[in-house]
Design an enzyme around this catalytic site. Structure first.
Site, PDB file in Angstrom:
ATOM      1  N   CYS A 114       0.817  -1.228   0.000  1.00  0.00           N
ATOM      2  CA  CYS A 114       0.000   0.000   0.000  1.00  0.00           C
ATOM      3  C   CYS A 114       0.844   1.270   0.000  1.00  0.00           C
ATOM      4  O   CYS A 114       0.364   2.339  -0.372  1.00  0.00           O
ATOM      5  CB  CYS A 114      -0.955   0.002   1.187  1.00  0.00           C
ATOM      6  N   HIS A 251      -3.303   7.610   1.784  1.00  0.00           N
ATOM      7  CA  HIS A 251      -3.718   6.255   1.390  1.00  0.00           C
ATOM      8  C   HIS A 251      -5.117   6.024   1.940  1.00  0.00           C
ATOM      9  O   HIS A 251      -5.422   6.420   3.067  1.00  0.00           O
ATOM     10  CB  HIS A 251      -2.726   5.243   1.967  1.00  0.00           C
ATOM     11  N   ASN A 281     -10.091   0.162  -0.455  1.00  0.00           N
ATOM     12  CA  ASN A 281      -8.628   0.212  -0.378  1.00  0.00           C
ATOM     13  C   ASN A 281      -8.065  -0.381  -1.671  1.00  0.00           C
ATOM     14  O   ASN A 281      -8.169  -1.582  -1.890  1.00  0.00           O
ATOM     15  CB  ASN A 281      -8.172  -0.575   0.853  1.00  0.00           C
TER      16      ASN A 281
HETATM   17  O1  UT7 Z   1      -3.850  -0.706   3.391  1.00  0.00           O
HETATM   18  C1  UT7 Z   1      -3.043  -1.370   4.323  1.00  0.00           C
HETATM   19  C2  UT7 Z   1      -3.312  -0.867   5.640  1.00  0.00           C
HETATM   20  N1  UT7 Z   1      -4.550  -1.409   6.118  1.00  0.00           N
HETATM   21  C3  UT7 Z   1      -5.035  -0.970   7.232  1.00  0.00           C
HETATM   22  O2  UT7 Z   1      -4.439  -0.076   7.784  1.00  0.00           O
HETATM   23  C4  UT7 Z   1      -6.255  -1.588   7.786  1.00  0.00           C
HETATM   24  C5  UT7 Z   1      -6.262  -1.379   9.263  1.00  0.00           C
HETATM   25  N2  UT7 Z   1      -7.374  -1.980   9.974  1.00  0.00           N
HETATM   26  C6  UT7 Z   1      -8.659  -1.584   9.824  1.00  0.00           C
HETATM   27  O3  UT7 Z   1      -9.002  -0.775   8.974  1.00  0.00           O
HETATM   28  C7  UT7 Z   1      -9.661  -2.135  10.809  1.00  0.00           C
HETATM   29  O4  UT7 Z   1      -8.959  -2.784  11.847  1.00  0.00           O
HETATM   30  C8  UT7 Z   1     -10.690  -3.108  10.196  1.00  0.00           C
HETATM   31  C9  UT7 Z   1     -11.668  -2.342   9.340  1.00  0.00           C
HETATM   32  C10 UT7 Z   1      -9.965  -4.154   9.363  1.00  0.00           C
HETATM   33  C11 UT7 Z   1     -11.483  -3.790  11.299  1.00  0.00           C
HETATM   34  O5  UT7 Z   1     -12.089  -2.836  12.141  1.00  0.00           O
HETATM   35  P1  UT7 Z   1     -11.942  -2.950  13.726  1.00  0.00           P
HETATM   36  O6  UT7 Z   1     -12.748  -1.860  14.295  1.00  0.00           O
HETATM   37  O7  UT7 Z   1     -10.475  -2.957  14.041  1.00  0.00           O
HETATM   38  O8  UT7 Z   1     -12.638  -4.315  14.050  1.00  0.00           O
HETATM   39  P2  UT7 Z   1     -12.032  -5.648  14.723  1.00  0.00           P
HETATM   40  O9  UT7 Z   1     -11.050  -6.286  13.794  1.00  0.00           O
HETATM   41  O10 UT7 Z   1     -11.576  -5.329  16.103  1.00  0.00           O
HETATM   42  O11 UT7 Z   1     -13.319  -6.527  14.782  1.00  0.00           O
HETATM   43  C12 UT7 Z   1     -14.453  -6.144  15.566  1.00  0.00           C
HETATM   44  C13 UT7 Z   1     -15.543  -7.163  15.337  1.00  0.00           C
HETATM   45  C14 UT7 Z   1     -15.082  -8.614  15.441  1.00  0.00           C
HETATM   46  O12 UT7 Z   1     -16.095  -9.352  16.072  1.00  0.00           O
HETATM   47  P3  UT7 Z   1     -15.979  -9.782  17.613  1.00  0.00           P
HETATM   48  O13 UT7 Z   1     -14.715 -10.579  17.722  1.00  0.00           O
HETATM   49  O14 UT7 Z   1     -15.920  -8.474  18.355  1.00  0.00           O
HETATM   50  O15 UT7 Z   1     -17.221 -10.556  17.826  1.00  0.00           O
HETATM   51  C15 UT7 Z   1     -14.954  -9.052  14.011  1.00  0.00           C
HETATM   52  O16 UT7 Z   1     -15.118 -10.432  13.840  1.00  0.00           O
HETATM   53  O17 UT7 Z   1     -16.063  -7.030  14.007  1.00  0.00           O
HETATM   54  C16 UT7 Z   1     -16.091  -8.301  13.368  1.00  0.00           C
HETATM   55  N3  UT7 Z   1     -15.947  -8.136  11.933  1.00  0.00           N
HETATM   56  C17 UT7 Z   1     -16.993  -7.946  11.113  1.00  0.00           C
HETATM   57  N4  UT7 Z   1     -18.321  -7.886  11.345  1.00  0.00           N
HETATM   58  C18 UT7 Z   1     -19.123  -7.674  10.300  1.00  0.00           C
HETATM   59  C19 UT7 Z   1     -14.808  -8.125  11.195  1.00  0.00           C
HETATM   60  N5  UT7 Z   1     -15.114  -7.939   9.897  1.00  0.00           N
HETATM   61  C20 UT7 Z   1     -16.465  -7.829   9.819  1.00  0.00           C
HETATM   62  C21 UT7 Z   1     -17.352  -7.622   8.750  1.00  0.00           C
HETATM   63  N6  UT7 Z   1     -18.683  -7.551   9.039  1.00  0.00           N
HETATM   64  N7  UT7 Z   1     -16.955  -7.474   7.490  1.00  0.00           N
END
Ligand code: UT7
Length: 324
Positions: A114, A251, A281
């Site tokens: 990225c 980005h 992204n």
């Molecule tokens: O381009 C390269 C750089 N990339 C990045 O910088 C990406 C960085 N990370 C992010 O943008 C975020 O961490 C994400 C968007 C990937 C995830 O958001 P988050 O607020 O960090 O969520 P999380 O990973 O802590 O997950 C929270 C909950 C989880 O459920 P539990 O364990 O709390 O029950 C996940 O399983 O959200 C759940 N979850 C989803 N739920 C519905 C994860 N993906 C999804 C989804 N739909 N698509």
């Protein structure tokens, strides 16, 4: 007098197929609300079957050349940032060279995921200020849809396909930070973070292209801090501060990362180019796509001071400061 790499033209290309968040609800335990709230993404473009990264790159390059009023043979070289090349080799850049009908010059790819466009711009700038080349096409092009695991809701809803390109040309400047063109850059990587974002296949390991794997939450926390630091370091190298910034062109991974970085820098969101809602992204393509959108909608104007920052797999991250 000092040689500067000045942007002469910009353009982009997005594949026709637009995929809204609701489409993922049909085969995954996810929702439009979750995706929008946690990422800011509403839709993304996916390449058609058979449409490759070089196809997207060629269209973006043609748009940038047209914008600059130039012909392919006016270009000395092509640098393509991509992690999703058509083939293991040759480079996407040489494929673009061929498709554009260029009969001279050189082309090569840069792979920093990225952060790829930041690395490509920094390379291109070095070639221009050292006299190696007078005019370069710098392209970010990706088909991340090809490396998605469609059963993994935590990654496959995040990415999209697309390409953006700029033409950089050598022009004389005064040598101070009022010059047009690239004023400074800051590059970083730290291989100890490999597990946070990687693809689980490759030529010399599995012999397959592999699928993207990400630890989203820890990466999120790294992203805001590292992006703020690299942007401010690049600004300081040019003798500038956050207060001098007309536009952050970041980005586009997640609206919350974009907002968090802008907040730490003290730059209001109406001074940030945001395209993540429409593109998702697109990895190395996201910054040139955002530049192209920001210029064509009239936001970015000649003379504006821009800082672009990106972070991705490696981890690799960095920033470029340029006066448009
Ligand atoms: O381009 C390269 C750089 N990339 C990045 O910088 C990406 C960085 N990370 C992010 O943008 C975020 O961490 C994400 C968007 C990937 C995830 O958001 P988050 O607020 O960090 O969520 P999380 O990973 O802590 O997950 C929270 C909950 C989880 O459920 P539990 O364990 O709390 O029950 C996940 O399983 O959200 C759940 N979850 C989803 N739920 C519905 C994860 N993906 C999804 C989804 N739909 N698509």
């Amino acid at each position: 007098m000092t040689l500067r790499a000045v942007v002469e033209g910009v353009g982009h290309y997005l594949p026709d197929r637009i995929v809204h968040n609701s489409e993922f609800e049909k085969f995954l335990d996810t929702s439009d609300e979750w995706i929008k709230a946690r990422t800011g993404i509403e839709r993304r473009h996916f390449a058609a079957e058979g449409q490759t990264t070089s196809d997207l790159a060629v269209r973006a390059a043609q748009a940038a050349l047209k914008n600059a009023g130039l012909e392919p043979d006016d270009i000395d070289g092509i640098v393509v940032a991509t992690s999703t090349p058509d083939l293991t080799f040759p480079s996407v850049a040489t494929m673009v060279q061929r498709e554009l009908g260029m009969t001279r010059g050189f082309g090569f790819d840069v792979q920093a995921v990225c952060a790829g466009f930041i690395y490509a711009l920094t390379n291109a700038n070095a070639m221009i200020v050292s006299g190696q080349a007078k005019r370069l096409l710098v392209i970010g092009a990706e088909t991340f849809s090809r490396i998605m695991d469609w059963t993994d809701r935590s990654t496959c809803v995040l990415f999209g396909d697309g390409a953006g390109a700029i033409v950089l040309s050598a022009q004389e400047g005064a040598g101070d930070n009022t010059d047009q063109g690239i004023l400074s850059a800051d590059l970083n990587s730290d291989g100890r973070y490999r597990e946070m974002l990687y693809v689980d296949g490759g030529v010399s390991s599995s012999g397959t292209a592999g699928k993207l794997r990400m630890q989203g939450n820890p990466l999120f926390r790294q992203a805001v801090e590292k992006l703020t630091t690299t942007a401010e370091t690049a600004l300081a190298k040019a003798g500038l501060t956050d207060d001098d910034v007309d536009w952050i062109v970041p980005h586009q991974a997640n609206i919350r990362i974009i907002q968090g970085t802008a907040k730490r820098m003290g730059v209001p969101m109406d001074r940030v180019i945001v395209t993540v809602q429409d593109h998702g992204n697109t990895s190395a393509a996201s910054i040139p796509l955002a530049l192209s959108v920001g210029v064509s909608d009239g936001s970015i104007k000649r003379g504006d001071l821009l800082v672009s920052e990106a972070i991705g797999g490696g981890l690799a991250w960095g920033a470029v400061v340029l006066r448009w």
